[in-house]
Design a protein around this motif. Structure first.
Motif, mmCIF file in Angstrom:
data_model
loop_
_atom_site.group_PDB
_atom_site.id
_atom_site.type_symbol
_atom_site.label_atom_id
_atom_site.label_comp_id
_atom_site.label_asym_id
_atom_site.label_seq_id
_atom_site.Cartn_x
_atom_site.Cartn_y
_atom_site.Cartn_z
ATOM 1 N N TYR A 76 -5.023 4.978 8.163
ATOM 2 C CA TYR A 76 -4.221 5.956 7.424
ATOM 3 C C TYR A 76 -4.415 7.302 8.095
ATOM 4 C CZ TYR A 76 -2.694 9.043 3.652
ATOM 5 O OH TYR A 76 -2.049 10.012 2.918
ATOM 6 N N TYR A 100 -4.639 2.426 -8.605
ATOM 7 C CA TYR A 100 -3.263 2.075 -8.273
ATOM 8 C C TYR A 100 -3.154 0.706 -7.605
ATOM 9 C CZ TYR A 100 -2.334 6.835 -9.579
ATOM 10 O OH TYR A 100 -2.238 8.005 -10.307
ATOM 11 N N LEU A 139 -7.240 5.952 2.002
ATOM 12 C CA LEU A 139 -6.741 4.957 1.051
ATOM 13 C C LEU A 139 -7.697 4.720 -0.116
ATOM 14 C CD1 LEU A 139 -5.296 2.379 3.609
ATOM 15 C CD2 LEU A 139 -4.046 4.090 2.278
ATOM 16 N N ARG A 158 1.334 9.558 -5.573
ATOM 17 C CA ARG A 158 1.871 10.888 -5.280
ATOM 18 C C ARG A 158 2.727 11.391 -6.437
ATOM 19 N NH1 ARG A 158 6.354 13.260 -4.122
ATOM 20 N NH2 ARG A 158 7.509 11.347 -3.791
ATOM 21 N N LEU A 188 0.732 4.231 -2.727
ATOM 22 C CA LEU A 188 0.571 5.643 -2.352
ATOM 23 C C LEU A 188 1.683 6.507 -2.945
ATOM 24 C CD1 LEU A 188 -0.477 5.228 1.386
ATOM 25 C CD2 LEU A 188 -1.850 6.306 -0.418
ATOM 26 N N GLU A 189 2.898 6.009 -2.918
ATOM 27 C CA GLU A 189 4.016 6.777 -3.470
ATOM 28 C C GLU A 189 3.904 6.909 -4.988
ATOM 29 O OE1 GLU A 189 7.320 4.631 -1.790
ATOM 30 O OE2 GLU A 189 7.291 5.854 0.031
ATOM 31 N N LEU A 216 -6.747 5.437 -3.762
ATOM 32 C CA LEU A 216 -5.963 4.511 -4.585
ATOM 33 C C LEU A 216 -6.814 3.867 -5.676
ATOM 34 C CD1 LEU A 216 -3.869 2.780 -1.799
ATOM 35 C CD2 LEU A 216 -3.029 4.395 -3.523
ATOM 36 N N LEU A 236 0.561 4.485 8.174
ATOM 37 C CA LEU A 236 -0.227 3.426 7.532
ATOM 38 C C LEU A 236 0.011 2.160 8.338
ATOM 39 C CD1 LEU A 236 -1.938 2.362 5.162
ATOM 40 C CD2 LEU A 236 0.180 2.098 3.881
ATOM 41 N N LEU A 244 0.827 -1.211 0.000
ATOM 42 C CA LEU A 244 0.000 0.000 0.000
ATOM 43 C C LEU A 244 0.859 1.259 0.000
ATOM 44 C CD1 LEU A 244 -2.779 -1.131 2.501
ATOM 45 C CD2 LEU A 244 -3.032 -0.777 0.031
ATOM 46 N N LYS A 245 1.979 1.239 0.720
ATOM 47 C CA LYS A 245 2.901 2.375 0.724
ATOM 48 C C LYS A 245 3.432 2.625 -0.685
ATOM 49 C CE LYS A 245 7.334 3.954 2.456
ATOM 50 N NZ LYS A 245 8.643 3.538 2.920
ATOM 51 N N PHE A 278 0.042 13.338 -1.314
ATOM 52 C CA PHE A 278 -0.553 12.145 -0.718
ATOM 53 C C PHE A 278 -2.005 12.452 -0.412
ATOM 54 C CE2 PHE A 278 3.942 11.308 0.433
ATOM 55 C CZ PHE A 278 4.051 10.031 -0.104
ATOM 56 N N PRO A 279 -2.855 11.446 -0.310
ATOM 57 C CA PRO A 279 -4.251 11.721 0.025
ATOM 58 C C PRO A 279 -4.385 12.343 1.410
ATOM 59 C CG PRO A 279 -3.875 9.340 -0.236
ATOM 60 C CD PRO A 279 -2.590 10.030 -0.476
#
Length: 145
Positions: free
Chosen positions: A109, A93, A73, A60, A56-57, A76, A121, A52-53, A66-67
């Motif tokens: 999150y 994503y 989350l 971004r 997220l990256e 995504l 997270l 998940l990280k 970032f959200p």
């Protein structure tokens, strides 16, 4: 003279002895197997947090931020409502729906994260509550204390 024929098979005593032996073996091996299940759930949660990280990256890099905690989350898999961000969003994503942690609870999150991280997270662990020890400990990129 009549001959008695003996039928082949197990007596009740033999069956009980076998059942007692199986019960003893299960009592010795069972607890060790259950600790492996708990360990595998913790490893699964750690792996999912890393996945998940990464998502997220990647997001971004596309949209530049970032959200927020409100977007969470879900961003995504769902395009943002803001038109400027929606034009840059190239999601989803994740290949599938947002996963729950191995205990069936949603991942947490929040912003900011600890130690200079932009976000936190994490999973609450087996008990589904903040804090805890052992299997109940929080797992992932934790928020500041």
């Amino acid at each position: 003279m009549k001959q008695r024929t003996r039928s082949s098979g197990f007596t009740l005593i033999e069956m009980l002895v076998v059942l007692v032996i199986i019960g003893l073996l299960a009592g010795l091996v069972g607890p060790k197997l259950f600790t492996k299940v708990d360990t595998s759930k913790i490893q699964t949660a750690q792996t999912q947090v890393k996945m998940l990280k990464g998502a997220l990256e990647t997001m971004r890099l596309d949209i530049g931020v970032f959200p927020t905690e409100e977007q969470g989350l879900a961003l995504l898999n769902e395009a943002p409502k803001d038109e400027k961000l929606r034009a840059k969003w190239h999601g989803p994503y994740l290949d599938e729906a947002l996963p729950n942690d191995p205990w069936g609870n949603p991942y947490q999150y929040s912003m900011p994260g600890s130690n200079g991280q932009p976000f936190a997270l994490y999973s609450f662990g087996a008990d589904g509550k903040k804090g805890g020890e052992g299997n109940d400990a929080d797992i992932g990129m934790l928020p500041p204390e």
